[in-house]
Design a protein around this motif. Structure first.
Motif, mmCIF file in Angstrom:
data_model
loop_
_atom_site.group_PDB
_atom_site.id
_atom_site.type_symbol
_atom_site.label_atom_id
_atom_site.label_comp_id
_atom_site.label_asym_id
_atom_site.label_seq_id
_atom_site.Cartn_x
_atom_site.Cartn_y
_atom_site.Cartn_z
ATOM 1 N N CYS A 22 7.436 -13.669 -0.183
ATOM 2 C CA CYS A 22 6.612 -13.228 0.934
ATOM 3 C C CYS A 22 5.272 -13.950 0.812
ATOM 4 O O CYS A 22 4.500 -13.669 -0.106
ATOM 5 C CB CYS A 22 6.420 -11.728 0.896
ATOM 6 N N SER A 31 -5.751 -7.888 -0.228
ATOM 7 C CA SER A 31 -4.834 -6.762 -0.305
ATOM 8 C C SER A 31 -4.982 -6.059 -1.634
ATOM 9 O O SER A 31 -5.075 -6.697 -2.674
ATOM 10 C CB SER A 31 -3.396 -7.265 -0.133
ATOM 11 N N TYR A 95 11.551 -6.034 4.071
ATOM 12 C CA TYR A 95 10.231 -6.315 4.616
ATOM 13 C C TYR A 95 9.191 -6.299 3.505
ATOM 14 O O TYR A 95 9.235 -5.440 2.624
ATOM 15 C CB TYR A 95 9.826 -5.246 5.633
ATOM 16 N N CYS A 96 8.262 -7.215 3.566
ATOM 17 C CA CYS A 96 7.102 -7.081 2.705
ATOM 18 C C CYS A 96 5.953 -6.540 3.535
ATOM 19 O O CYS A 96 5.919 -6.700 4.759
ATOM 20 C CB CYS A 96 6.741 -8.373 1.994
ATOM 21 N N ALA A 97 5.031 -5.892 2.851
ATOM 22 C CA ALA A 97 3.923 -5.247 3.532
ATOM 23 C C ALA A 97 2.704 -5.234 2.632
ATOM 24 O O ALA A 97 2.816 -5.262 1.406
ATOM 25 C CB ALA A 97 4.313 -3.823 3.904
ATOM 26 N N ASP A 99 -0.972 -3.362 1.598
ATOM 27 C CA ASP A 99 -1.826 -2.166 1.576
ATOM 28 C C ASP A 99 -3.237 -2.657 1.267
ATOM 29 O O ASP A 99 -3.537 -2.976 0.116
ATOM 30 C CB ASP A 99 -1.293 -1.213 0.496
ATOM 31 N N TYR A 106 0.474 1.045 4.421
ATOM 32 C CA TYR A 106 0.711 -0.388 4.579
ATOM 33 C C TYR A 106 0.326 -0.775 5.995
ATOM 34 O O TYR A 106 0.949 -0.318 6.962
ATOM 35 C CB TYR A 106 2.167 -0.711 4.267
ATOM 36 N N ASP A 107 -0.694 -1.611 6.100
ATOM 37 C CA ASP A 107 -1.252 -1.886 7.417
ATOM 38 C C ASP A 107 -0.881 -3.235 7.990
ATOM 39 O O ASP A 107 -1.284 -3.546 9.106
ATOM 40 C CB ASP A 107 -2.772 -1.696 7.414
ATOM 41 N N TYR A 108 -0.158 -4.042 7.219
ATOM 42 C CA TYR A 108 0.405 -5.228 7.853
ATOM 43 C C TYR A 108 1.768 -5.528 7.234
ATOM 44 O O TYR A 108 1.999 -5.258 6.047
ATOM 45 C CB TYR A 108 -0.520 -6.443 7.811
ATOM 46 N N TRP A 109 2.651 -6.071 8.090
ATOM 47 C CA TRP A 109 4.055 -6.205 7.755
ATOM 48 C C TRP A 109 4.587 -7.580 8.129
ATOM 49 O O TRP A 109 4.113 -8.191 9.099
ATOM 50 C CB TRP A 109 4.881 -5.157 8.516
#
Length: 119
Positions: A22, A31, A95-97, A99, A106-109
Motif C-alpha cells: 500500500c 499518519s 483495503y489499506c487505510a 489513521d 481511519y480517515d482515508y482508504w
C-alpha cells in the motif's frame, strides 16, 4: 489530499503466500497508524492488522496471528501485508487505510485489491 494505492492481490491456492503493498502519496502524508482490512463476499469489512507508523507496534486479528505480518517502509511511505499459509476464508477485498490521529478512526482508504484463495 492523501492517496493510498494497494497492489499485490491475486488468485492463489490454499497454503500459498502473497504480499500486499500500500503506497501512500500526497502533499502532506502524515499518519499515526496504518491498517489493513478485508471484506469477504456478502460480509462487512473487518480489521486485519495495524501498525503504528512511528514505533512500529503491530496488532492483528486473532484469525491471522502467526500467518500474516504487517510492516512499513517509512522512506517509501509504504505499508505491507505479508500473508502466509493462506486459507480459503482469507478470500476478500483487502483495503489499506490511514489513521491520522491515533484514535483508531481511519480517515482515508485505498481502493482495495482482490485476494482469492482456492481450496
Amino acid at each position: 489530499q492523501v492517496q493510498l494505492v494497494e497492489s499485490g492481490g491475486g488468485l492463489v491456492q490454499a497454503g500459498d503466500s502473497l504480499r500486499l503493498s500500500c503506497a501512500a502519496s500526497g502533499r502532506t502524508f502524515s499518519s499515526y497508524a496504518m491498517g489493513w482490512f478485508r471484506q469477504a463476499p456478502g460480509k462487512e469489512r473487518k480489521f486485519v492488522a495495524r501498525i503504528n507508523w512511528g514505533g512500529g507496534d503491530t496488532y492483528y486479528t486473532d484469525s491471522v496471528k502467526g500467518r500474516f505480518t504487517i510492516s512499513r517502509d517509512i522512506a517509501k511511505n509504504t505499508v505491507y501485508l505479508q500473508m502466509n499459509s493462506l486459507k480459503p476464508e482469507d478470500t476478500g477485498v483487502y483495503y489499506c487505510a490511514g489513521d491520522s490521529t491515533g484514535a483508531h478512526v481511519y480517515d482515508y482508504w485505498g481502493q482495495g485489491t482482490q485476494v482469492t484463495v482456492s481450496s
